[in-house]
Design a protein around this motif. Structure first.
Motif, PDB file in Angstrom:
ATOM      1  N   LYS A  72       0.819  -1.209   0.000  1.00 41.08           N
ATOM      2  CA  LYS A  72       0.000   0.000   0.000  1.00 41.08           C
ATOM      3  C   LYS A  72       0.855   1.261   0.000  1.00 41.08           C
ATOM      4  N   ALA A  73       2.111   1.125   0.416  1.00 40.74           N
ATOM      5  CA  ALA A  73       2.981   2.297   0.459  1.00 40.74           C
ATOM      6  C   ALA A  73       3.239   2.852  -0.932  1.00 40.74           C
ATOM      7  N   PHE A  74       3.237   1.984  -1.969  1.00 45.71           N
ATOM      8  CA  PHE A  74       3.438   2.458  -3.331  1.00 45.71           C
ATOM      9  C   PHE A  74       2.309   3.397  -3.744  1.00 45.71           C
ATOM     10  N   ILE A  75       1.087   3.095  -3.293  1.00 45.86           N
ATOM     11  CA  ILE A  75      -0.054   3.948  -3.604  1.00 45.86           C
ATOM     12  C   ILE A  75       0.141   5.304  -2.964  1.00 45.86           C
ATOM     13  N   SER A  76       0.565   5.320  -1.707  1.00 44.92           N
ATOM     14  CA  SER A  76       0.798   6.583  -1.008  1.00 44.92           C
ATOM     15  C   SER A  76       1.913   7.374  -1.666  1.00 44.92           C
ATOM     16  N   ALA A  77       2.939   6.677  -2.138  1.00 41.11           N
ATOM     17  CA  ALA A  77       4.076   7.358  -2.757  1.00 41.11           C
ATOM     18  C   ALA A  77       3.681   8.085  -4.030  1.00 41.11           C
ATOM     19  N   MET A  78       2.639   7.606  -4.709  1.00 41.45           N
ATOM     20  CA  MET A  78       2.205   8.223  -5.961  1.00 41.45           C
ATOM     21  C   MET A  78       1.177   9.327  -5.754  1.00 41.45           C
ATOM     22  N   GLU A  79       0.541   9.350  -4.594  1.00 39.60           N
ATOM     23  CA  GLU A  79      -0.492  10.347  -4.343  1.00 39.60           C
ATOM     24  C   GLU A  79       0.121  11.688  -3.967  1.00 39.60           C
ATOM     25  N   GLU A  80      -0.544  12.750  -4.358  1.00 40.65           N
ATOM     26  CA  GLU A  80      -0.087  14.084  -3.994  1.00 40.65           C
ATOM     27  C   GLU A  80      -0.387  14.343  -2.518  1.00 40.65           C
ATOM     28  N   SER A  81       0.554  14.966  -1.843  1.00 43.44           N
ATOM     29  CA  SER A  81       0.373  15.286  -0.434  1.00 43.44           C
ATOM     30  C   SER A  81       1.283  16.446  -0.061  1.00 43.44           C
TER      31      SER A  81
END
Length: 235
Positions: A72-81
């Protein structure tokens, strides 16, 4: 000194500090706990430091996609934040051999909120499974037999180390059920395939979007649309 260079030096310093933390933590945790630091600026050979590498069978210099099956960390890494650090805590993953893991990841963002580092902890549950097997044996309980693969093996084969081969293997696995004559079913299958690719980190690697688009028979813009749809879908 330019602002960009200052950011780069800051990121290098953070990576050095985190690398030291990996070595310190790795010296005291059990040998079933892997601690790994990724330099996300170089995804093709991202592993900068790793402790207890036998948990996932990786080494320094391996690609970010060479690790766990889903993350799931890959998803977070791609999301803008706008947050400098994103924490993804205590989630299920599995090793390349299929062994269940519990994982936690911190994603660090730098210039323009772009991820540049990820500190990951992966805990191997194999010892727990062995303990359960022992207890079942003591209680005279016969556990279910593992299902053999088509090749007759009972254990999964390790994934290849070559980055191109590994990317093709991940995409091939993700697209196995993507073919359908029904348009709606095809989109659902494609979305699922893209989600699986995303969880394996394909889209962090240069050329990953293009390879996924070719495999699914769509344009790269369709892949981006799928990613947006997945991002906005309820979790």
């Amino acid at each position: 000194m330019t602002a960009r260079r200052e950011h780069e030096l800051h990121e290098e310093e953070v990576l050095r500090l985190l690398a030291s933390a990996v070595r310190v933590i790795g010296s005291v945790v059990g040998n079933n706990v892997e601690v790994v630091l990724h330099d996300l600026r170089k995804p093709e050979y991202s592993i900068l430091e790793i402790a207890n590498a036998h948990v996932t069978g990786r080494k320094k210099g391996d690609a970010v996609i060479a690790g766990v099956r889903t993350d799931k960390a890959f998803i977070s890494a791609m999301e803008e934040s706008s947050e400098p650090i994103s924490l993804i805590l205590d989630y299920e993953t599995s090793s390349r051999s299929g062994s269940p893991l519990r994982s936690s990841t911190a994603v660090y963002r730098g210039r323009k909120n772009k991820p540049f580092a990820a500190l990951c902890v992966n805990v191997d549950h194999a010892e727990i499974k062995r303990a359960i097997t022992l207890l079942e044996g003591l209680a005279n309980i016969v556990p279910p037999q593992p299902t053999k693969s088509r090749r007759g093996d009972q254990t999964a084969e390790p994934e290849p180390d070559n980055i191109e081969v590994l990317m093709h293997e991940i995409i091939s696995t993700a697209t196995e059920q993507s073919e359908s004559s029904n348009r709606n079913d095809t989109k659902k299958a494609n979305l699922l395939a893209v989600q699986k690719m995303q969880e394996r980190g394909i889209f962090i690697i240069k050329g990953g979007v293009e390879m996924a688009a070719k495999a699914l028979g769509v344009t790269r813009y369709t892949i981006y649309n799928y990613l947006d749809e997945l991002k906005n879908a309820p979790r």
